[in-house]
Design a protein around this motif. Sequence first.
Motif, PDB file in Angstrom:
ATOM      1  N   ALA A 169       0.837  -1.201   0.000  1.00  0.00           N
ATOM      2  CA  ALA A 169       0.000   0.000   0.000  1.00  0.00           C
ATOM      3  C   ALA A 169       0.869   1.248   0.000  1.00  0.00           C
ATOM      4  O   ALA A 169       1.850   1.340   0.731  1.00  0.00           O
ATOM      5  CB  ALA A 169      -0.916  -0.005   1.224  1.00  0.00           C
ATOM      6  N   LEU A 170       0.491   2.193  -0.848  1.00  0.00           N
ATOM      7  CA  LEU A 170       1.210   3.466  -0.930  1.00  0.00           C
ATOM      8  C   LEU A 170       0.273   4.586  -0.506  1.00  0.00           C
ATOM      9  O   LEU A 170      -0.947   4.521  -0.727  1.00  0.00           O
ATOM     10  CB  LEU A 170       1.693   3.720  -2.359  1.00  0.00           C
ATOM     11  CG  LEU A 170       2.736   2.762  -2.928  1.00  0.00           C
ATOM     12  CD1 LEU A 170       2.943   3.035  -4.408  1.00  0.00           C
ATOM     13  CD2 LEU A 170       4.050   2.886  -2.178  1.00  0.00           C
ATOM     14  N   GLU A 171       0.863   5.594   0.128  1.00  0.00           N
ATOM     15  CA  GLU A 171       0.083   6.761   0.501  1.00  0.00           C
ATOM     16  C   GLU A 171       0.992   7.968   0.382  1.00  0.00           C
ATOM     17  O   GLU A 171       2.056   8.012   1.018  1.00  0.00           O
ATOM     18  CB  GLU A 171      -0.419   6.598   1.941  1.00  0.00           C
ATOM     19  CG  GLU A 171      -1.703   7.345   2.234  1.00  0.00           C
ATOM     20  CD  GLU A 171      -2.160   7.048   3.668  1.00  0.00           C
ATOM     21  OE1 GLU A 171      -2.554   5.893   3.930  1.00  0.00           O
ATOM     22  OE2 GLU A 171      -2.092   7.967   4.499  1.00  0.00           O
ATOM     23  N   ASN A 172       0.605   8.943  -0.415  1.00  0.00           N
ATOM     24  CA  ASN A 172       1.430  10.134  -0.643  1.00  0.00           C
ATOM     25  C   ASN A 172       2.881   9.775  -0.975  1.00  0.00           C
ATOM     26  O   ASN A 172       3.812  10.423  -0.514  1.00  0.00           O
ATOM     27  CB  ASN A 172       1.407  11.055   0.583  1.00  0.00           C
ATOM     28  CG  ASN A 172       0.019  11.589   0.841  1.00  0.00           C
ATOM     29  OD1 ASN A 172      -0.726  11.862  -0.109  1.00  0.00           O
ATOM     30  ND2 ASN A 172      -0.349  11.694   2.105  1.00  0.00           N
ATOM     31  N   GLY A 173       3.027   8.717  -1.737  1.00  0.00           N
ATOM     32  CA  GLY A 173       4.362   8.343  -2.169  1.00  0.00           C
ATOM     33  C   GLY A 173       5.134   7.494  -1.186  1.00  0.00           C
ATOM     34  O   GLY A 173       6.242   7.045  -1.480  1.00  0.00           O
ATOM     35  N   ARG A 174       4.587   7.275  -0.008  1.00  0.00           N
ATOM     36  CA  ARG A 174       5.302   6.462   0.987  1.00  0.00           C
ATOM     37  C   ARG A 174       4.726   5.056   1.035  1.00  0.00           C
ATOM     38  O   ARG A 174       3.528   4.858   0.842  1.00  0.00           O
ATOM     39  CB  ARG A 174       5.155   7.083   2.387  1.00  0.00           C
ATOM     40  CG  ARG A 174       5.940   8.350   2.552  1.00  0.00           C
ATOM     41  CD  ARG A 174       5.722   8.904   3.949  1.00  0.00           C
ATOM     42  NE  ARG A 174       6.641   9.994   4.201  1.00  0.00           N
ATOM     43  CZ  ARG A 174       7.902   9.815   4.574  1.00  0.00           C
ATOM     44  NH1 ARG A 174       8.363   8.601   4.772  1.00  0.00           N
ATOM     45  NH2 ARG A 174       8.697  10.854   4.749  1.00  0.00           N
ATOM     46  N   LEU A 175       5.580   4.104   1.326  1.00  0.00           N
ATOM     47  CA  LEU A 175       5.133   2.737   1.532  1.00  0.00           C
ATOM     48  C   LEU A 175       4.562   2.651   2.944  1.00  0.00           C
ATOM     49  O   LEU A 175       5.282   2.856   3.912  1.00  0.00           O
ATOM     50  CB  LEU A 175       6.318   1.775   1.380  1.00  0.00           C
ATOM     51  CG  LEU A 175       6.004   0.305   1.562  1.00  0.00           C
ATOM     52  CD1 LEU A 175       5.440  -0.271   0.283  1.00  0.00           C
ATOM     53  CD2 LEU A 175       7.239  -0.461   1.967  1.00  0.00           C
ATOM     54  N   VAL A 176       3.247   2.383   3.061  1.00  0.00           N
ATOM     55  CA  VAL A 176       2.658   2.377   4.394  1.00  0.00           C
ATOM     56  C   VAL A 176       2.336   0.967   4.883  1.00  0.00           C
ATOM     57  O   VAL A 176       2.081   0.768   6.071  1.00  0.00           O
ATOM     58  CB  VAL A 176       1.379   3.247   4.445  1.00  0.00           C
ATOM     59  CG1 VAL A 176       1.742   4.714   4.252  1.00  0.00           C
ATOM     60  CG2 VAL A 176       0.382   2.806   3.388  1.00  0.00           C
ATOM     61  N   ARG A 177       2.329  -0.021   3.974  1.00  0.00           N
ATOM     62  CA  ARG A 177       1.970  -1.359   4.414  1.00  0.00           C
ATOM     63  C   ARG A 177       2.482  -2.363   3.390  1.00  0.00           C
ATOM     64  O   ARG A 177       2.457  -2.109   2.193  1.00  0.00           O
ATOM     65  CB  ARG A 177       0.446  -1.471   4.524  1.00  0.00           C
ATOM     66  CG  ARG A 177      -0.075  -2.736   5.192  1.00  0.00           C
ATOM     67  CD  ARG A 177      -1.506  -2.504   5.668  1.00  0.00           C
ATOM     68  NE  ARG A 177      -2.391  -2.173   4.571  1.00  0.00           N
ATOM     69  CZ  ARG A 177      -3.099  -3.082   3.884  1.00  0.00           C
ATOM     70  NH1 ARG A 177      -3.020  -4.351   4.196  1.00  0.00           N
ATOM     71  NH2 ARG A 177      -3.889  -2.721   2.908  1.00  0.00           N
ATOM     72  N   ASP A 178       2.965  -3.495   3.849  1.00  0.00           N
ATOM     73  CA  ASP A 178       3.397  -4.568   2.954  1.00  0.00           C
ATOM     74  C   ASP A 178       3.086  -5.876   3.655  1.00  0.00           C
ATOM     75  O   ASP A 178       3.776  -6.290   4.577  1.00  0.00           O
ATOM     76  CB  ASP A 178       4.909  -4.442   2.667  1.00  0.00           C
ATOM     77  CG  ASP A 178       5.372  -5.495   1.672  1.00  0.00           C
ATOM     78  OD1 ASP A 178       4.548  -6.334   1.271  1.00  0.00           O
ATOM     79  OD2 ASP A 178       6.553  -5.455   1.287  1.00  0.00           O
ATOM     80  N   GLU A 179       1.984  -6.521   3.249  1.00  0.00           N
ATOM     81  CA  GLU A 179       1.507  -7.704   3.960  1.00  0.00           C
ATOM     82  C   GLU A 179       1.262  -8.845   2.997  1.00  0.00           C
ATOM     83  O   GLU A 179       0.807  -8.635   1.862  1.00  0.00           O
ATOM     84  CB  GLU A 179       0.161  -7.387   4.644  1.00  0.00           C
ATOM     85  CG  GLU A 179       0.250  -6.751   6.011  1.00  0.00           C
ATOM     86  CD  GLU A 179      -1.147  -6.591   6.573  1.00  0.00           C
ATOM     87  OE1 GLU A 179      -1.647  -7.546   7.191  1.00  0.00           O
ATOM     88  OE2 GLU A 179      -1.758  -5.512   6.366  1.00  0.00           O
ATOM     89  N   ARG A 180       1.515 -10.059   3.455  1.00  0.00           N
ATOM     90  CA  ARG A 180       1.176 -11.245   2.656  1.00  0.00           C
ATOM     91  C   ARG A 180      -0.287 -11.620   2.926  1.00  0.00           C
ATOM     92  O   ARG A 180      -0.798 -11.379   4.017  1.00  0.00           O
ATOM     93  CB  ARG A 180       2.056 -12.418   3.047  1.00  0.00           C
ATOM     94  CG  ARG A 180       3.510 -12.004   3.116  1.00  0.00           C
ATOM     95  CD  ARG A 180       4.417 -12.973   2.409  1.00  0.00           C
ATOM     96  NE  ARG A 180       5.647 -12.258   2.125  1.00  0.00           N
ATOM     97  CZ  ARG A 180       6.217 -12.169   0.917  1.00  0.00           C
ATOM     98  NH1 ARG A 180       5.675 -12.777  -0.100  1.00  0.00           N
ATOM     99  NH2 ARG A 180       7.316 -11.492   0.746  1.00  0.00           N
ATOM    100  N   LYS A 181      -0.937 -12.221   1.956  1.00  0.00           N
ATOM    101  CA  LYS A 181      -2.316 -12.705   2.097  1.00  0.00           C
ATOM    102  C   LYS A 181      -3.189 -11.673   2.787  1.00  0.00           C
ATOM    103  O   LYS A 181      -3.751 -11.918   3.850  1.00  0.00           O
ATOM    104  CB  LYS A 181      -2.335 -14.022   2.872  1.00  0.00           C
ATOM    105  CG  LYS A 181      -1.540 -15.107   2.160  1.00  0.00           C
ATOM    106  CD  LYS A 181      -1.972 -16.483   2.575  1.00  0.00           C
ATOM    107  CE  LYS A 181      -1.251 -17.499   1.703  1.00  0.00           C
ATOM    108  NZ  LYS A 181      -1.697 -18.844   1.866  1.00  0.00           N
ATOM    109  N   ALA A 182      -3.253 -10.505   2.217  1.00  0.00           N
ATOM    110  CA  ALA A 182      -3.903  -9.400   2.900  1.00  0.00           C
ATOM    111  C   ALA A 182      -5.111  -8.889   2.135  1.00  0.00           C
ATOM    112  O   ALA A 182      -5.401  -9.310   1.019  1.00  0.00           O
ATOM    113  CB  ALA A 182      -2.908  -8.264   3.090  1.00  0.00           C
TER     114      ALA A 182
END
Lengths: 270, 301
Positions: free
Chosen positions: A250-263
Amino acid sequence: MSTDSDTELNSAEESRPPERPTRDPERRIDRRSLLRAGDGPMVIFEGVTKRYGSDVLGLDDVSVSIDAGEFVFLVGASGSGKSTFIRLLIKELDASEGTVTVGGRDLGKLRRNKVPYLRRGIGCVFQDFKLLPGRNIYENVAYALEVTGDAPRAIRRKVPEILSLTGLADKSDRLPDELSGGEQQRVSIARAFVNHPRLLIADEPTGNLDPDTSIGIMQLLYRINRTGTTVVMATHDRELVDKMQMRVIALENGRLVRDERKASYATVEP
Amino acid sequence: MRLSFFFREAIRSIRSNVAISVAAIVTVMIAVFILGTFIPSYLYVQSAVNQEKSRLDISVYVADAATDAQVTSLQGSITNLHSQGLVKSYVFVSKQQALQRLKSELSDQSILNLLPNNPLPASFDIIPNDPAKDAQIAAALRGNPAIDTTMQGQGINYAATTTNRLLSVAKFIQYTGFVLILILLIAAVLLIGNTIRLSIFARRREVEVMRLVGATNWFIRWPFVIEGIICGVIGAIASVFALYLAKVFIVEPWINNNTDSLTKSNVSTIGFGSLAVILILAGGLVGAFGSGVTLRRFLKV
């Protein structure tokens, strides 16, 4: 996969790498694409920042790694940096800071005249399909093969094959604007996959389609992923992401805010 | 195998953009037509000027009554001027040779048979190093007893004012003609480039897609270049045809009506065959160049 992709080539940086039989898997390179065939990550972003002009940030210090064979959703609102991410992958843009590595290639060091060869190893699917308007479906798919210098006979064999695989066998002599949106997107996927790329990028592929059609497209992309192709799909189709339960970045305003498996699309409230 | 693909692509794009292709063809046709009338006219004038220039010699007429010694002394004076660098070369033309020369310049030689005897004088024909110094040469020779003072210009004939005027006109024609041809060529390239830009602009989305699927710049460019060549050559052939009609129905009748039938002209211009070849080559080249250059802008990744 076809036997010719087993041909091993030296992956030197020169314009025409000399053909040399080497058994070192790390040194192998896809014959048509420049992408190294190894088991390492397919995509690596290391501290990637992309600035437009002096103060507009497209991506802000993003580090992420995508393994070969993964299926990844790239989610976020409009303007969150999804498109910047995608355009960096095919070197339509260059990172302002950090390094982008695709298939073992540092794109920052890739010379501009090598970009077409990079793109031959990456299939691209877009929201607006980007089909060639004056050509029928067969010709649209065949163009991607003509570009790589495939023999006419190979083209005549591969195109009907991929068209029947994508459920378009009876549409081959239609023009793009005679087809429905879903069918056009299938053509675009057929074109992206006809070279059997090791990485397939889809930028909002279901953005213009109704939910039922979207599921069909999604299934097609999933089947492609099952053949071993890495798929990166940018989307803001919440339902689709929730249903698939794949890795989500997940990206928000150019930042990586979340990186999850099976999400799911959004974080599940605890 | 690639070539046939590029050719098919070029034909396809001409057919799907008929209006723009026709515009490009007509543009080339007009430009080549202008070039095709200008080149022969320029060469014609050039040739006429050169012929006039070669006539800028000084004729020193020798009296029929002059003795051999007098003639030898006249020749000595001319040799003297030659060693001073004023005279480039000279020839002695006997009475008999003068008559022969007149015969060769007349188309109707029967007139000469009416002459009772040879009325033409012998002469020294002097070609000066610099036609502007004719007067100086004439002054140095005047007074020699061998000269037939009853002849035109008191025996030494040269055209002082005509000479100077002709020389400046010749220079003017040479320079302006060259500049005009250059301007025409540049204008043609710009016009065709502009037309092709229209065609490419209409298809910039297509070019973008081609780049996305991994087409190299030359892979995209070749069909456009071939398209440019095809349009250029078709336009050039059309204008060569128009020029041929103009030559047969306008220029040739006009020349036949306006040329003095008594004299043969040595003034010449370029043959139609070579002109046609040059124009068709120019059309193809301009078309290829126009599209190749214009496409650069759209190929920046």
